[in-house]
Design a protein around this motif. Structure first.
Motif, PDB file in Angstrom:
ATOM      1  N   LEU A   8       0.834  -1.201   0.000  1.00 58.40           N
ATOM      2  CA  LEU A   8       0.000   0.000   0.000  1.00 58.40           C
ATOM      3  C   LEU A   8       0.870   1.251   0.000  1.00 58.40           C
ATOM      4  O   LEU A   8       0.610   2.198  -0.747  1.00 58.40           O
ATOM      5  N   GLY A   9       1.911   1.262   0.822  1.00 60.46           N
ATOM      6  CA  GLY A   9       2.817   2.400   0.861  1.00 60.46           C
ATOM      7  C   GLY A   9       3.530   2.608  -0.456  1.00 60.46           C
ATOM      8  O   GLY A   9       3.641   3.738  -0.945  1.00 60.46           O
ATOM      9  N   ILE A  10       4.005   1.517  -1.068  1.00 56.59           N
ATOM     10  CA  ILE A  10       4.700   1.633  -2.356  1.00 56.59           C
ATOM     11  C   ILE A  10       3.748   2.155  -3.428  1.00 56.59           C
ATOM     12  O   ILE A  10       4.117   3.003  -4.242  1.00 56.59           O
ATOM     13  N   SER A  11       2.520   1.667  -3.445  1.00 61.49           N
ATOM     14  CA  SER A  11       1.573   2.102  -4.468  1.00 61.49           C
ATOM     15  C   SER A  11       1.215   3.575  -4.299  1.00 61.49           C
ATOM     16  O   SER A  11       1.032   4.287  -5.291  1.00 61.49           O
ATOM     17  N   VAL A  12       1.125   4.047  -3.062  1.00 64.79           N
ATOM     18  CA  VAL A  12       0.848   5.468  -2.831  1.00 64.79           C
ATOM     19  C   VAL A  12       2.009   6.317  -3.328  1.00 64.79           C
ATOM     20  O   VAL A  12       1.809   7.342  -3.975  1.00 64.79           O
ATOM     21  N   ALA A  15       1.914   6.407  -7.096  1.00 68.78           N
ATOM     22  CA  ALA A  15       0.821   7.261  -7.565  1.00 68.78           C
ATOM     23  C   ALA A  15       1.189   8.733  -7.423  1.00 68.78           C
ATOM     24  O   ALA A  15       0.898   9.531  -8.321  1.00 68.78           O
ATOM     25  N   ILE A  16       1.851   9.104  -6.336  1.00 71.42           N
ATOM     26  CA  ILE A  16       2.269  10.498  -6.148  1.00 71.42           C
ATOM     27  C   ILE A  16       3.301  10.885  -7.203  1.00 71.42           C
ATOM     28  O   ILE A  16       3.250  11.990  -7.762  1.00 71.42           O
ATOM     29  N   ILE A  17       4.230   9.972  -7.517  1.00 73.19           N
ATOM     30  CA  ILE A  17       5.248  10.266  -8.534  1.00 73.19           C
ATOM     31  C   ILE A  17       4.585  10.507  -9.885  1.00 73.19           C
ATOM     32  O   ILE A  17       4.917  11.461 -10.598  1.00 73.19           O
ATOM     33  N   PHE A  19       1.508  11.466 -10.435  1.00 75.08           N
ATOM     34  CA  PHE A  19       0.716  12.692 -10.359  1.00 75.08           C
ATOM     35  C   PHE A  19       1.601  13.915 -10.512  1.00 75.08           C
ATOM     36  O   PHE A  19       1.261  14.851 -11.241  1.00 75.08           O
ATOM     37  N   VAL A  20       2.764  13.916  -9.866  1.00 77.48           N
ATOM     38  CA  VAL A  20       3.699  15.037  -9.991  1.00 77.48           C
ATOM     39  C   VAL A  20       4.214  15.133 -11.422  1.00 77.48           C
ATOM     40  O   VAL A  20       4.322  16.230 -11.985  1.00 77.48           O
ATOM     41  N   ALA A  21       4.512  13.994 -12.054  1.00 78.30           N
ATOM     42  CA  ALA A  21       4.972  14.007 -13.442  1.00 78.30           C
ATOM     43  C   ALA A  21       3.888  14.560 -14.362  1.00 78.30           C
ATOM     44  O   ALA A  21       4.177  15.308 -15.300  1.00 78.30           O
ATOM     45  N   PHE A  22       2.629  14.217 -14.101  1.00 76.36           N
ATOM     46  CA  PHE A  22       1.525  14.730 -14.910  1.00 76.36           C
ATOM     47  C   PHE A  22       1.385  16.243 -14.748  1.00 76.36           C
ATOM     48  O   PHE A  22       1.230  16.969 -15.734  1.00 76.36           O
ATOM     49  N   ILE A  23       1.458  16.730 -13.518  1.00 76.10           N
ATOM     50  CA  ILE A  23       1.353  18.169 -13.274  1.00 76.10           C
ATOM     51  C   ILE A  23       2.498  18.912 -13.957  1.00 76.10           C
ATOM     52  O   ILE A  23       2.286  19.963 -14.574  1.00 76.10           O
ATOM     53  N   LEU A  24       3.712  18.374 -13.866  1.00 77.69           N
ATOM     54  CA  LEU A  24       4.852  19.031 -14.508  1.00 77.69           C
ATOM     55  C   LEU A  24       4.694  19.052 -16.027  1.00 77.69           C
ATOM     56  O   LEU A  24       5.030  20.039 -16.676  1.00 77.69           O
TER      57      LEU A  24
END
Length: 35
Positions: A8-12, A15-17, A19-24
């Motif tokens: 669960l921690g790895i998947s979160v 997912a954050i990585i 999301f940040v790549a998408f925003i950038l």
């Protein structure tokens, strides 16, 4: 039960990585329409 929390921690984190790549990429104009 520990493996579930670890996965669960790895998947979160992944997912954050993504999301940040998408925003950038949006901020850099990756999805701007050139026409």
């Amino acid at each position: 039960m520990n493996i579930i929390y670890m996965l669960l921690g790895i998947s979160v984190v992944v997912a954050i990585i993504f999301f940040v790549a998408f925003i950038l990429s949006v901020k850099n104009g990756q999805y701007d329409d050139v026409y």
